[in-house]
Every structure is written in structure tokens, then in C-alpha cells.
Design a protein around this motif. Structure first.
Motif, PDB file in Angstrom:
ATOM      1  N   LYS A  13      23.184  69.650  47.147  1.00 59.91           N
ATOM      2  CA  LYS A  13      22.281  70.751  47.513  1.00 59.91           C
ATOM      3  C   LYS A  13      20.931  70.535  46.570  1.00 59.91           C
ATOM      4  O   LYS A  13      19.892  70.825  47.374  1.00 59.91           O
ATOM      5  N   THR A  14      21.130  69.513  45.614  1.00 62.98           N
ATOM      6  CA  THR A  14      20.130  69.380  44.798  1.00 62.98           C
ATOM      7  C   THR A  14      19.117  68.352  45.494  1.00 62.98           C
ATOM      8  O   THR A  14      17.912  68.305  45.525  1.00 62.98           O
ATOM      9  N   HIS A  15      19.835  67.456  46.273  1.00 64.55           N
ATOM     10  CA  HIS A  15      19.102  66.538  47.062  1.00 64.55           C
ATOM     11  C   HIS A  15      18.387  67.187  48.240  1.00 64.55           C
ATOM     12  O   HIS A  15      17.295  66.731  48.472  1.00 64.55           O
ATOM     13  N   VAL A  16      18.958  68.334  48.789  1.00 64.53           N
ATOM     14  CA  VAL A  16      18.086  68.975  50.096  1.00 64.53           C
ATOM     15  C   VAL A  16      16.739  69.536  49.455  1.00 64.53           C
ATOM     16  O   VAL A  16      15.813  69.137  49.777  1.00 64.53           O
ATOM     17  N   VAL A  17      16.625  69.922  47.983  1.00 70.03           N
ATOM     18  CA  VAL A  17      15.763  70.587  47.420  1.00 70.03           C
ATOM     19  C   VAL A  17      14.636  69.314  47.151  1.00 70.03           C
ATOM     20  O   VAL A  17      13.465  69.361  47.325  1.00 70.03           O
ATOM     21  N   ALA A  18      15.148  68.292  46.500  1.00 65.40           N
ATOM     22  CA  ALA A  18      14.355  67.112  46.037  1.00 65.40           C
ATOM     23  C   ALA A  18      13.730  66.411  47.006  1.00 65.40           C
ATOM     24  O   ALA A  18      12.305  66.298  47.185  1.00 65.40           O
TER      25      ALA A  18
END
Length: 159
Positions: A13-18
Motif C-alpha cells: 500500500k505504501t509502495h502505491v503511494v510512493a
């Protein structure tokens, strides 16, 4: 303004944002990784949450902490036990943010990132960073596309 996005993501999920941030800002991207990929079990979640609450720094793979040439650094983490993740704790401990604007971003299954942002802000400021903003997204029932759309909306204030 030259931007860098540094993040840790366990569930992507944090990967998508980053990744969305980097694309929208034309920023470079660096991923913080565990030395050994954790087994995402209930025991790991409980143990990881307690470790994060205590400010524990987990063992991470070497990551470039040289921010020379960057004006602003975005740092992202999932929220574990109301705190930044242990790999991000380790990254911040190794980093020197002197003279850099820092924007913090969090992803979480709940709805409250205030405590995690406060802890991450304090650690980043102790390492010389100037907090230029923060944002957080609850990711419980959000698709990757919805999360990317929320990120594109949030990034507008950092253009």
C-alpha cells in the motif's frame, strides 16, 4: 525543485503511494527493505507493532542516505502500533536530513496517524530535517487505483 521519495512497504500500500508520488513529481525513488523478508502473520503484526511503539530499529538492507542534490525528501511508512515501522525507524537513524525539507506520508489500516506522524517528525527533526508537511491514508478497503487517485490529489500542494 528536486524531490526524492523514500519509503518502506510491507503490504504494497505504501509502495502505491510512493510510486505515484515519484511519478507525479518526477522524483527519484528509493525503497527501504528488510534484510530478511518478514512472514506476515498475526504474531509478526503484534510483535512488530510493539517494537515500533518502542522505537526499535529493525535490520535493513543498505540504502543510500545521501540527499545531496535533493531539495525535498518524502519519507513514507505504514503505521505499526500507532508508530512508524521499525525499518523506517532504522532508515531515519542512519539519515542526515540537514538542510532538507521533509514531507512525511503514512498508510494505515485504521484512521489515526497523528501519533505516528508526531514520532516520525521528532526523529526527522533530530536528524536536521525541516518538516514541510505530512499526509496519511487509511487503506483498509481501498483499491490501488483509489489510493493512487488520493495520492495525486494530495501531491498538488507539493508541486
Amino acid at each position: 525543485m528536486k524531490n526524492l521519495v523514500v519509503y518502506y512497504s510491507l503490504t504494497e500500500k505504501t509502495h502505491v503511494v510512493a510510486q505515484t508520488l515519484a511519478k507525479e513529481l518526477g522524483a527519484d525513488l528509493r525503497r527501504v527493505e528488510d534484510v530478511e523478508k518478514p512472514d506476515v502473520s498475526l504474531w509478526f503484526i503484534v510483535r512488530g507493532g510493539f517494537a515500533a511503539m518502542r522505537g526499535v530499529e529493525s535490520e535493513i538492507k543498505p540504502v543510500n542516505t545521501d540527499f545531496q542534490g535533493y531539495d525535498r525528501v518524502f519519507v513514507g511508512s505504514p503505521v505499526w502500533g500507532g508508530s512508524p515501522s521499525t525499518p523506517i525507524n532504522a532508515f531515519i537513524a542512519k539519515a542526515d536530513f540537514t538542510g532538507k525539507e521533509v514531507v512525511l506520508f503514512m498508510t494505515m489500516g485504521s484512521d489515526d496517524a497523528a501519533g505516528a506522524i508526531k514520532k516520525m517528525s521528532e526523529r526527522t527533526e533530530r536528524k536536521g530535517g525541516k518538516i514541510a508537511g505530512s499526509f496519511a491514508f487509511s487503506t483498509g478497503k481501498v483499491t490501488g487505483e483509489e489510493l493512487a487517485a488520493k495520492t495525486r490529489e494530495a501531491v498538488q500542494r507539493y508541486r
